[in-house]
Design an enzyme around this catalytic site. Structure first.
Site, PDB file in Angstrom:
ATOM      1  N   HIS A   1      -5.404  -4.218  -1.033  1.00 45.13           N
ATOM      2  CA  HIS A   1      -5.216  -3.224  -2.090  1.00 45.13           C
ATOM      3  C   HIS A   1      -5.176  -3.887  -3.472  1.00 45.13           C
ATOM      4  CE1 HIS A   1      -4.677   0.354   0.409  1.00 45.13           C
ATOM      5  NE2 HIS A   1      -4.139  -0.468   1.280  1.00 45.13           N
TER       6      HIS A   1
ATOM      7  N   SER B   1       0.793  -1.225   0.000  1.00 49.86           N
ATOM      8  CA  SER B   1       0.000   0.000   0.000  1.00 49.86           C
ATOM      9  C   SER B   1       0.825   1.275   0.000  1.00 49.86           C
ATOM     10  CB  SER B   1      -0.939   0.009   1.214  1.00 49.86           C
ATOM     11  OG  SER B   1      -0.208  -0.007   2.427  1.00 49.86           O
TER      12      SER B   1
ATOM     13  N   LYS C   1     -12.511  -1.113   1.343  1.00 49.30           N
ATOM     14  CA  LYS C   1     -11.829  -0.328   0.308  1.00 49.30           C
ATOM     15  C   LYS C   1     -12.653  -0.397  -0.981  1.00 49.30           C
ATOM     16  CE  LYS C   1      -7.226  -0.467   2.355  1.00 49.30           C
ATOM     17  NZ  LYS C   1      -7.649  -0.912   3.697  1.00 49.30           N
TER      18      LYS C   1
END
Length: 419
Positions: free
Chosen positions: A234, A206, A265
């Protein structure tokens, strides 16, 4: 006699009160010293207050007009998608605000089981288990799975939650240099004496935006009889042809044993995390994983939002495909302007500046120009590796990206970061 006892009690309580007050004064002094050191180093992190929904355009307290947001993990733009919001409202109405319970007592609803089945199907795994966050999923995995006779081999730049989770377990711990397959192989050779060997890595890192070489990791794991764990926070939702993550991107879906990821996310952006993998592992986690056993169930509205986000993702990969072109547009324009941008092809675009104060001041001046970005510095990243981490979303337009680059160039020249 009664008055004497009261007087004696009052007199004896006074020294205790003074000692307690002295301890509190000492604590305040220690804390203020620590806080002043953070301010002095230029690494103080302020929290800007958003007064609108999350999205590519937001409103920030104290700043007039709309702001372009380039630092959210809202990769697919689903945080405020109307269908996702409606699914959350429907779940809230049907299942209530929460369970007031852990899963094994009276906190499992059909919406939780349906979401776990959907996650397992999405990742092509046997089963899945939900957690309040992926930090909790990482905290709960290693301790439950690995015993003193086992070993875990971790990339040195793994996320803090992986590092903390590994610290909790009693297995032998090996740390290999970042993305260094020769060092990983050496550590695997050294770890042959242990019962189980688990290689743990982020899929996409990240802070730097680089991607783990999963083909090589899986090849080494196969050669040395190891299992592979990947944190896909991610990557889930936007890497790979259909957004399954780095294992799909690199063609090793059938070679990665365990995946941990997040619902907070790309998949709606609310909260929640999960582990997905072999059925017996998930069953063991339900029996032994402390964050699962001692945390309240995921709120129904969060589960409803995430479930709809997965539906949208599995119906079409159009959103996923739009990410690559937008990411490349930003990276190429920034590099042409003279900035150093780490990583390759990932929507995390770390603009390297080095100095913590420079990163913080440039981020503040970007906000004055209508661009919301944040400077990252120690201890989030290593000292002298400060940066502004830009994150591209599928709902950014080309005009949004060009405006962001223009602001970077203007602010970079103002602060001497560009010639």
């Amino acid at each position: 006699m009664w008055a004497g006892r009261v007087l004696h009690a009052a007199l004896s309580a006074a020294p205790r009160s003074r000692r307690a007050q002295s301890a509190l004064t000492q604590l305040r002094g220690v804390l203020e010293e620590e806080l002043e050191a953070i301010r002095g180093a230029g690494t103080w992190k302020s929290e800007r207050v958003i007064t609108s929904r999350q999205g590519p355009r937001i409103h920030v307290d104290g700043v007039s007009g709309g702001i372009l947001n380039f630092c959210a993990n809202n990769y697919l733009g689903l945080s405020s998608h109307p269908e996702v919001i409606q699914a959350g409202l429907q779940a809230l109405e049907e299942f209530g605000a929460g369970l007031s319970s852990t899963r094994f007592i009276c906190g499992t609803q059909s919406i939780h089981k349906d979401l776990e089945a959907k996650i397992a199907c999405f990742h092509q795994r046997e089963d899945a288990i939900l957690y309040p966050s992926c930090f909790d999923a990482n905290a709960g995995l290693f301790e439950a799975l690995l015993a003193p006779q086992d070993a875990v081999l971790s990339d040195e730049l793994n996320h803090a939650s992986i590092i903390d989770g590994i610290r909790l377990c009693k297995a032998h711990k090996y740390r290999y240099r970042h993305l260094d397959m020769a060092d990983l192989e050496a550590k695997l050779q050294e770890a042959q004496k242990h019962r189980l060997r688990l290689v743990a890595t982020d899929g996409a890192f990240s802070m730097d935006g680089d991607i783990a070489p999963l083909r090589e990791i899986c090849h080494l794991a196969s050669r040395y009889g190891a299992l592979v764990f990947v944190d896909e926070c991610h990557a889930t939702g936007f890497l790979g042809a259909t957004g399954r993550g780095t294992d799909e991107l690199l063609g090793v879906v059938d070679q990665v044993t365990i995946i941990n990821s997040t619902l907070g996310k790309a998949l709606g952006g609310a909260s929640g995390g999960y582990t997905t993998g072999p059925g017996p592992l998930v069953s063991l986690l339900r029996q032994r994983s402390r964050p699962y056993l001692f945390s309240n169930s995921l709120p129904p509205a969060v589960a409803g939002c995430a479930s709809k986000a997965l539906d949208l993702l599995m119906e079409s990969n159009a959103i996923v495909q739009s990410m690559a072109a937008k990411t490349q547009r930003f990276r190429s324009k920034m590099e042409a302007a003279g900035f150093t941008v780490l990583g390759a092809s990932h929507p995390i675009c770390p603009v390297m500046l080095g100095d913590a104060r420079l990163a913080s001041c440039m981020a503040d001046d970007m906000l004055k120009r209508g661009i919301f970005v944040i400077g990252f510095s120690y201890p989030v990243v290593p000292k002298d590796k400060a940066r502004i981490r830009v994150q591209i979303s599928a709902v950014h337009s080309e005009e949004d990206i060009d405006r962001c680059v223009e602001a970077f160039v203007e602010v970079g020249r103002l602060h001497g970061a560009l010639p």
